[in-house]
Motif scaffolding. Structure first.
Motif, mmCIF file in Angstrom:
data_model
loop_
_atom_site.group_PDB
_atom_site.id
_atom_site.type_symbol
_atom_site.label_atom_id
_atom_site.label_comp_id
_atom_site.label_asym_id
_atom_site.label_seq_id
_atom_site.Cartn_x
_atom_site.Cartn_y
_atom_site.Cartn_z
ATOM 1 N N HIS A 27 0.848 -1.244 -0.135
ATOM 2 C CA HIS A 27 -0.153 0.125 -0.027
ATOM 3 C C HIS A 27 0.847 1.221 -0.108
ATOM 4 N N ASP A 55 1.675 4.145 2.103
ATOM 5 C CA ASP A 55 1.653 4.276 3.664
ATOM 6 C C ASP A 55 2.781 5.317 3.803
ATOM 7 N N SER A 62 6.589 1.806 1.361
ATOM 8 C CA SER A 62 5.523 2.345 0.811
ATOM 9 C C SER A 62 5.502 2.153 -0.824
#
Length: 314
Positions: A51, A53, A60
């Protein structure tokens, strides 16, 4: 060749990486069982992308590994925990329940055992944190599950191609040439799938019903090999039948068989030895249930082997 890039739970990746960079078989689960997953053929690359993030900038929106697609099945969390345990990417059944509750935005009840979507993967590779790759620039940030790619249609420097090559290199412990993966000799052989995936995918293909009796009580249903593994049979979808446990025993011992037109055969030995089997004799010659897709149905070669080598004919 097709590939699928799936949005990946960071904790799932970290748990599996912590137990080793390679796993023979894992379950990549979706918190909802629907829709199903039909984007890939058996053996195609299934890649992991984290994801976006901001709390974990290093990991991320990164490509963190991949596996080979081995099949999809809808299972309850208890069933899939019994099947693969921590290879579901969590440390316990309670943690899996908590994760599902988090994604469903509600805690699960004490006796609740919801169904989830299970993508079974073989030969899974997890990249070290320092060796992850950039996510595809053409991967929309609003995608929830992921997206498919035709690897032949993207440039060789595309991150999907890089991830496929990295996975193959890790599996083979040496450099891999892209053309060897994408442009190998054509084959009609259905790839072997994982041992645990075999059980789950056979159940899914037969809609969780015994192919001979129609029973649908899940705890007594078993994935049976048509050609036994001990005799060279493989974990292939076209080498499997879903059978009630007692029917499985009768099939393995040659009292029951399936002919090349997928009709039930019953050995005279069943009555001669035990004075029983009236239900099976009444169904002799009737068609058994088979999977919807022709490619998943019992293979002629394996049926011939079972009829010749196992079935107790007259």
């Amino acid at each position: 060749m097709k590939a699928f890039v799936a949005v990946t739970d960071l904790g799932w990746y970290q748990h599996l990486l912590a137990t080793g960079p390679r796993h023979d078989e894992v379950n990549f689960w979706f918190p909802s069982p629907r829709p199903g997953f039909k984007a890939l053929a058996y053996g195609d690359p299934f890649l992991f992308k984290t994801h976006i993030d901001r709390r974990s900038p290093i990991l991320s929106n990164r490509m963190v590994g991949g596996g080979r697609f081995s099949g999809f099945s809808v299972m309850t969390i208890d069933e899939v925990w019994d099947l693969l345990g921590q290879r579901n990417g969590v440390g316990s059944l309670a943690e899996l329940s908590e994760k599902i509750g988090h994604y469903l935005k509600r805690p699960l009840g004490r006796f609740e055992d919801p169904e989830i979507g299970c993508v079974f993967l073989t030969d899974a590779v997890f990249f070290d944190v320092t060796q992850t790759l950039s996510a595809p620039t053409d991967f929309a940030s609003n995608l929830v599950r992921g997206r498919g790619y035709n690897v032949d249609d993207v440039p060789e420097n595309h991150s999907v191609v890089e991830a496929v090559l990295r996975c193959e290199t890790e599996r083979n412990s040496g450099p891999t040439i892209l053309s060897d993966i994408m442009h190998g000799d054509p084959t009609l052989v259905i790839p072997r799938i994982g041992q645990q995936a075999f059980k789950a995918v056979i159940a899914e293909n037969y809609h969780h019903r015994c192919a001979i009796t129609g029973d649908k009580v899940r705890p007594v249903l078993e994935a049976a090999h048509i050609q036994a593994v001990s005799a060279g049979g493989q974990h292939r979808v076209d080498n499997g039948l879903l059978l009630r446990s007692d029917v499985h025993t009768l099939f393995d011992r040659g009292y029951l068989a399936v002919d090349l037109k997928h009709r039930l055969r019953v050995s005279p030995a069943l009555r001669e030895r035990f004075g029983n089997g009236d239900w099976f004799y009444a169904k002799e010659g009737t068609a058994i249930a088979v999977p919807d897709r022709r490619i998943d149905r019992p293979n002629r070669e394996f049926l011939e082997w079972h009829n010749d080598e196992v079935f107790l004919s007259a």
